[in-house]
Design a protein around this motif. Structure first.
Motif, short mmCIF file in Angstrom:
data_model
loop_
_atom_site.label_atom_id
_atom_site.label_comp_id
_atom_site.label_asym_id
_atom_site.label_seq_id
_atom_site.Cartn_x
_atom_site.Cartn_y
_atom_site.Cartn_z
N GLN A 20 0.82 -1.21 0.00
CA GLN A 20 0.00 0.00 0.00
C GLN A 20 0.86 1.26 0.00
O GLN A 20 0.53 2.24 -0.67
N ARG B 10 0.69 4.23 -2.75
CA ARG B 10 0.34 5.59 -2.29
C ARG B 10 1.41 6.60 -2.62
O ARG B 10 1.11 7.78 -2.84
N MET C 73 -4.52 0.66 -6.32
CA MET C 73 -5.27 0.17 -5.19
C MET C 73 -6.13 -1.04 -5.55
O MET C 73 -6.35 -1.93 -4.73
N PHE D 149 -3.76 -3.97 -5.46
CA PHE D 149 -3.51 -4.37 -4.08
C PHE D 149 -4.73 -5.06 -3.48
O PHE D 149 -4.61 -6.10 -2.81
N ASN E 280 -9.98 0.00 0.11
CA ASN E 280 -8.55 0.29 0.15
C ASN E 280 -8.27 1.72 -0.31
O ASN E 280 -7.47 2.44 0.30
N GLN E 281 -8.93 2.11 -1.38
CA GLN E 281 -8.73 3.46 -1.90
C GLN E 281 -9.24 4.51 -0.92
O GLN E 281 -8.60 5.54 -0.70
N MET F 61 -6.77 5.04 2.06
CA MET F 61 -5.59 5.87 1.76
C MET F 61 -5.98 7.31 1.42
O MET F 61 -5.21 8.24 1.65
N ALA G 159 -1.34 2.42 6.46
CA ALA G 159 -1.35 1.07 5.89
C ALA G 159 -1.15 0.02 6.97
O ALA G 159 -1.79 -1.04 6.94
N THR H 220 -4.10 -2.73 7.74
CA THR H 220 -3.80 -4.16 7.56
C THR H 220 -3.92 -4.91 8.87
O THR H 220 -4.41 -6.05 8.91
#
Length: 524
Positions: free
Chosen positions: A138, A142, A154, A157, A397-398, A401, A413, A417
């Motif tokens: 990530q 980023r 993203m 990932f 995920n997007q 971030m 991140a 996670t």
């Protein structure tokens, strides 16, 4: 207007490197990060279907064998939040090359293991160094991609972290049946060599800041390791140890509380704590973290229950069970080419909500299983699970971030996670608790209505026990044993149905939190 505690986080539009498009070197770095995350997430579950063979080879009992998986998860959850600090300390490329090399070495230790201790040490080493490979993927996305191409990175990932745990049982089951369980670990050698090569090409060398060791947040590091390590052990082993009936579980809970106390003390007293929990004051980021925790519980819970049903009720071997598990990977593979464009154009809150509801619906489809159910009965639910996971995980995920500034990517991140992994441990713990408690309840309920003297019981005994060429007394005893087995099997099936119901309710309950998510800035 900014929320309290959010004023230090830049707008998402300020994130990402300058420029219209990422260079070839940037994409090599992104691919390397994704490959590392895939290798680490794959190994969280690759031993699930191969565990009986591994236990037999290393001489482990059923209870001892659980540490083959628990050791990995405990070590991983300790490393994940340390990744941001280690990135600043060693530099990203050096950290990833060291972590990858150590991960491969511990994988080889697992592959050549002939004893339980060696296997557990190898798995713990895998988990510890593999924990650095997931959040750094990530970080690379980023920091190396411009905002316009962030959805692509993203999405890559997100696909990886969802695909890894799903394909783990598939690959592990195939290798265990057709080759050898040892190749579950030897497989990491060529992948590791390719990964180190890509990292060397795609990431620039950075100077190590070893002077930071002297002023490191050692109180926070120690507190975090004890807190999350002990908590993971409690979640993984609590059910097998009868929870608070076990002195060991009580001591681990107390140690975890002390660890959290030390961690929060460090948060209040250190200028640069090892993990920046202040990011959770940001409502948008805290919401993504909470949703990730529940998705982790759903993913790990279902990937535990489905193979258990297929092996224990349907009588499937590891390879057959793995083939059914692979069905949830089909939507991920089919949607991979279009996902980056979809994620960038649609409202992230709508996509995450649809994903959560689809994931929940896949669990509700499975609440009507019977002792006669087989792999084909999971076709629809497995495909729905894959669709739900991809719709929820990709934009989430997007959004995670986008909620924090580029300078906070490493800390964010790690927290995101870690939440997903802790959610996985919680999902496994809840499933184990349901299986233990509800199976006893269902068994007792069935036995109250189906006794040897009841009409149903008499009919079953007459159908099963007589006409087998043996005396009546022996035939009756055999029939009673068969009836008892049928009752236990039915109770277990009903328990699995309860587990799916519980996970579905959990996913529905978290869905309203999507309203707090922040829509990422549109690509420019």
């Amino acid at each position: 207007m900014s929320e309290p505690g959010e004023k230090t986080f830049p707008a998402s539009g300020a994130a990402g490197p300058e420029g219209d498009s990422a260079s070839l070197v940037d994409w090599i770095a992104v691919i390397a990060g994704a490959l590392g995350a895939f290798m680490a997430t794959l190994d969280t579950s690759i031993t699930n279907t191969a565990l009986p063979q591994i236990q037999g080879e290393v001489g482990a009992s059923g209870t001892e064998g659980t540490w083959i998986g628990t050791g990995y998860l405990v070590a991983e959850v300790i490393m994940i939040p340390l990744t941001a600090w280690l990135t600043r300390l060693l530099g990203l490329r050096r950290l990833l090359i060291v972590a990858t090399s150590a991960f491969v070495l511990f994988s080889m230790m697992c592959g050549v293991s002939h004893g339980l201790t060696q296997m557990i040490v190898g798995r713990a080493g895998q988990g510890f160094f593999g924990g650095a490979l997931i959040p750094t993927a990530q970080i690379i996305v980023r920091t190396r991609l411009p905002l316009r191409q962030m959805p692509v990175g993203m999405s890559i990932f997100g696909i990886i972290v969802v695909l890894g745990p799903v394909l783990g049982p598939v690959i592990g089951g195939y290798l265990a049946e057709e080759v050898s369980w040892r190749w579950c670990f030897f497989l990491n050698l060529p992948v590791g060599v390719a990964l180190v090569t890509l990292l060397s090409l795609g990431l620039p060398a950075q100077k190590a800041e070893l002077d930071d060791l002297a002023k490191a947040d050692w109180l926070g590091i120690a507190g975090m390791a004890v807190a999350f390590g002990c908590l993971t052990v409690v979640l993984e082993e609590g059910q097998r140890e009868r929870w608070f009936e076990s002195p060991e579980i009580i001591y681990l809970c107390l140690a975890s509380l002390l660890g959290f106390a030390a961690l929060f003390t460090a948060q209040m007293t250190r200028a640069k704590p090892v993990i920046n929990l202040a990011l959770l004051r940001n409502k948008a980021f805290a919401s993504t973290t909470l949703i990730a925790l529940v998705i982790g519980a759903g993913v790990y819970g279902t990937t535990f229950i489905v193979p258990q049903f297929l092996s224990g009720i349907a009588g499937y071997n590891p390879r057959q069970a793995g083939n059914i598990m692979a069905l949830s990977a089909l939507p991920l593979i089919l949607f991979m080419p279009v996902l980056p464009r979809v994620v960038g154009r649609f409202d992230v809150r709508l996509m995450v909500a649809l994903g959560l509801l689809c994931f929940a619906a896949s669990c509700f489809v499975d609440v009507h299983l019977s002792p006669d159910s087989a792999g084909g009965d999971f076709t629809v639910s497995q495909v729905m699970r894959g669709i739900g996971q991809i719709l929820a995980a990709m934009p989430l995920n997007q959004a995670a971030m986008a909620a924090i500034g580029r300078e906070n990517a490493a800390d964010g991140a790690g927290i995101y996670t870690m939440a997903r992994n802790l959610g996985g441990s919680m999902g496994l713990a809840l499933s184990g608790l349901f299986i233990d408690v509800r199976s006893s309840v269902h068994s007792d309920t069935i036995r109250e209505s189906v006794t040897a003297n009841s009409l149903i019981g008499q009919a079953r005994l007459a159908a099963d026990g007589l006409g087998q060429g043996i005396d009546a007394a022996t035939a009756r005893l055999r029939a009673i044993a068969q009836l008892s087995h049928a009752i236990e099997k039915q109770a277990l099936v009903m328990t699995y149905n309860d587990c799916f119901w519980m996970l579905g309710i959990l996913l529905v309950a978290i869905t309203p939190v999507v309203l707090l998510l922040r829509q990422p800035a549109p690509p420019r």
